[in-house]
Design a protein around this motif. Structure first.
Motif, PDB file in Angstrom:
ATOM      1  N   VAL A 252      35.540 -91.157 -68.819  1.00 51.50           N
ATOM      2  CA  VAL A 252      34.924 -89.870 -69.287  1.00 51.50           C
ATOM      3  C   VAL A 252      33.430 -89.886 -68.574  1.00 51.50           C
ATOM      4  O   VAL A 252      32.466 -90.817 -69.048  1.00 51.50           O
ATOM      5  N   VAL A 253      33.067 -88.710 -68.048  1.00 48.30           N
ATOM      6  CA  VAL A 253      31.544 -88.558 -67.510  1.00 48.30           C
ATOM      7  C   VAL A 253      30.984 -87.622 -68.505  1.00 48.30           C
ATOM      8  O   VAL A 253      31.421 -86.656 -68.560  1.00 48.30           O
ATOM      9  N   ALA A 254      29.824 -88.240 -68.962  1.00 50.33           N
ATOM     10  CA  ALA A 254      29.173 -87.494 -69.987  1.00 50.33           C
ATOM     11  C   ALA A 254      27.949 -86.500 -69.438  1.00 50.33           C
ATOM     12  O   ALA A 254      27.213 -87.129 -68.263  1.00 50.33           O
ATOM     13  N   MET A 255      27.968 -85.347 -69.623  1.00 49.31           N
ATOM     14  CA  MET A 255      26.775 -84.461 -69.160  1.00 49.31           C
ATOM     15  C   MET A 255      26.006 -83.712 -70.147  1.00 49.31           C
ATOM     16  O   MET A 255      26.539 -83.287 -71.278  1.00 49.31           O
ATOM     17  N   ASP A 256      24.893 -83.432 -69.763  1.00 43.95           N
ATOM     18  CA  ASP A 256      23.908 -82.698 -71.035  1.00 43.95           C
ATOM     19  C   ASP A 256      24.097 -81.309 -70.653  1.00 43.95           C
ATOM     20  O   ASP A 256      24.968 -80.900 -69.889  1.00 43.95           O
ATOM     21  N   GLU A 257      23.283 -80.677 -71.536  1.00 42.03           N
ATOM     22  CA  GLU A 257      23.305 -79.187 -71.295  1.00 42.03           C
ATOM     23  C   GLU A 257      22.817 -78.532 -69.817  1.00 42.03           C
ATOM     24  O   GLU A 257      23.299 -77.553 -69.756  1.00 42.03           O
ATOM     25  N   ASP A 259      23.741 -79.930 -67.148  1.00 46.69           N
ATOM     26  CA  ASP A 259      24.699 -80.437 -66.271  1.00 46.69           C
ATOM     27  C   ASP A 259      24.347 -81.621 -65.384  1.00 46.69           C
ATOM     28  O   ASP A 259      24.898 -81.681 -64.161  1.00 46.69           O
ATOM     29  N   ASN A 260      23.629 -82.373 -65.964  1.00 43.94           N
ATOM     30  CA  ASN A 260      23.087 -83.476 -65.331  1.00 43.94           C
ATOM     31  C   ASN A 260      24.203 -84.650 -66.028  1.00 43.94           C
ATOM     32  O   ASN A 260      24.380 -84.577 -67.243  1.00 43.94           O
ATOM     33  N   VAL A 261      24.608 -85.645 -65.053  1.00 46.48           N
ATOM     34  CA  VAL A 261      25.226 -86.916 -65.513  1.00 46.48           C
ATOM     35  C   VAL A 261      24.369 -87.826 -66.361  1.00 46.48           C
ATOM     36  O   VAL A 261      23.225 -88.258 -65.813  1.00 46.48           O
ATOM     37  N   VAL A 262      24.713 -88.128 -67.626  1.00 42.24           N
ATOM     38  CA  VAL A 262      23.943 -88.936 -68.344  1.00 42.24           C
ATOM     39  C   VAL A 262      24.640 -90.164 -68.892  1.00 42.24           C
ATOM     40  O   VAL A 262      24.070 -91.182 -69.159  1.00 42.24           O
ATOM     41  N   GLY A 263      25.803 -90.236 -68.371  1.00 39.37           N
ATOM     42  CA  GLY A 263      26.594 -91.586 -68.675  1.00 39.37           C
ATOM     43  C   GLY A 263      28.041 -91.654 -68.147  1.00 39.37           C
ATOM     44  O   GLY A 263      28.537 -90.496 -68.006  1.00 39.37           O
ATOM     45  N   MET A 264      28.680 -92.452 -68.258  1.00 40.36           N
ATOM     46  CA  MET A 264      30.173 -92.622 -67.909  1.00 40.36           C
ATOM     47  C   MET A 264      30.799 -93.748 -69.109  1.00 40.36           C
ATOM     48  O   MET A 264      30.173 -94.865 -69.408  1.00 40.36           O
TER      49      MET A 264
END
Length: 286
Positions: A252-257, A259-264
């Protein structure tokens, strides 16, 4: 109730079966009950043999009137193809027994042999019905899990099992009202409804056990096919985990509001977080 062991595998008889057996014995049908238990035992031993051939450890066998349950130490939902083979073994054994004894009727003279043939025939065909906990339900769940995930597949096949159970009870009620018979259908339908309800009740536990075993599968083989999904940080973990499938590992690729990748996050990490934080946990909690 534990009645013994075969090859190190515990054999249990459901207490409801014992109560029904006592009632039928009181009515002079003790032989019929023994024939049913013998047919169910043949059915379940076939599951055990197939499990051994596939390298799956069996803890115990629980005998029920409509078949039974071979409880595995390894969770077979991990591999849909394996689950299909395990499920087919029981009906195949029952139908084979019916066919073998049918052609041996001239060599084996017994007034109970036709009944034993019919019991095996019914047991084999009935267990192919596409609803849990019957073998046909396990086959359908294994097929559906490839497309809609194990959790949803289990929920839907358990619901089908309940529908089938209600239909059987309804038929038994019809027979009882118009022909003063059919009590057997009502009893089997009620037991099946209880078993299907139990499948649904244990869904969350079964689903998590299925996912946890995938982690051990990764450690065993060193690799698994993977699929990436993109998720907002406020998404519930239980929603993300519904995307899991038996035949690949979820990343799972986590994205903030913005649309920046903030973690995997790995599937194993999400599982551990779900256990730790509970069903209300969101991706950001990991």
């Amino acid at each position: 109730m534990l009645v013994g062991k075969i090859g190190g595998i515990r054999i249990r008889i459901n207490l409801l079966v014992l109560l029904l057996g006592g009632l039928y014995a009181y009515l002079g049908l003790a032989v019929e009950i023994l024939l049913i238990l013998a047919a169910v035992l043949i059915h379940e031993i076939a599951h055990v043999i197939m499990a051994r051939l596939l390298g799956v450890r069996v803890a115990e066998v629980d005998l029920l009137p409509f078949g039974g349950q071979a409880k595995m130490e390894d969770y077979t939902g991990l591999d849909p193809e394996q689950d299909i083979y395990l499920a087919l073994a029981g009906p195949a054994a029952s139908l084979s027994a019916a066919g073998i004894f049918y052609f041996l009727q001239e060599q084996i003279i017994s007034p109970y042999l036709p009944m034993f043939i019919n019991i095996n025939l019914f047991l084999g065909l009935f267990n192919l019905c596409p609803g849990l906990p019957m073998d046909g339900g396990h086959i359908l769940r294994a097929v559906l899990s490839k497309f809609i995930g194990y959790k949803r597949a289990t929920s839907r096949t358990a619901a089908l099992g309940k529908i089938i159970a209600v239909g059987i009870m309804g038929w038994g009620g019809y027979q009882l009202y118009y022909q003063q018979s059919g009590i057997n259908f009502i009893v089997v339908g009620a037991l099946l409804l209880w078993a299907a309800h139990r499948e649904g009740r244990l869904l969350a536990y079964a689903f998590m056990r299925y996912l946890v075993n995938k982690k051990s599968e990764l450690a065993k083989h060193g690799l698994l096919p993977a699929q990436q999904v993109v998720s907002r940080e406020d998404t519930l973990l239980k929603v993300i985990l519904e995307s899991a499938r038996p035949n690949f590992y979820l990343v799972v690729v986590a994205m903030d509001e913005n649309d920046n990748v903030v973690g995997m996050h790995s599937e194993a990490k999400l599982i551990e977080c779900f256990f730790d934080k509970g069903p209300g946990a969101r991706l950001r909690d990991c």
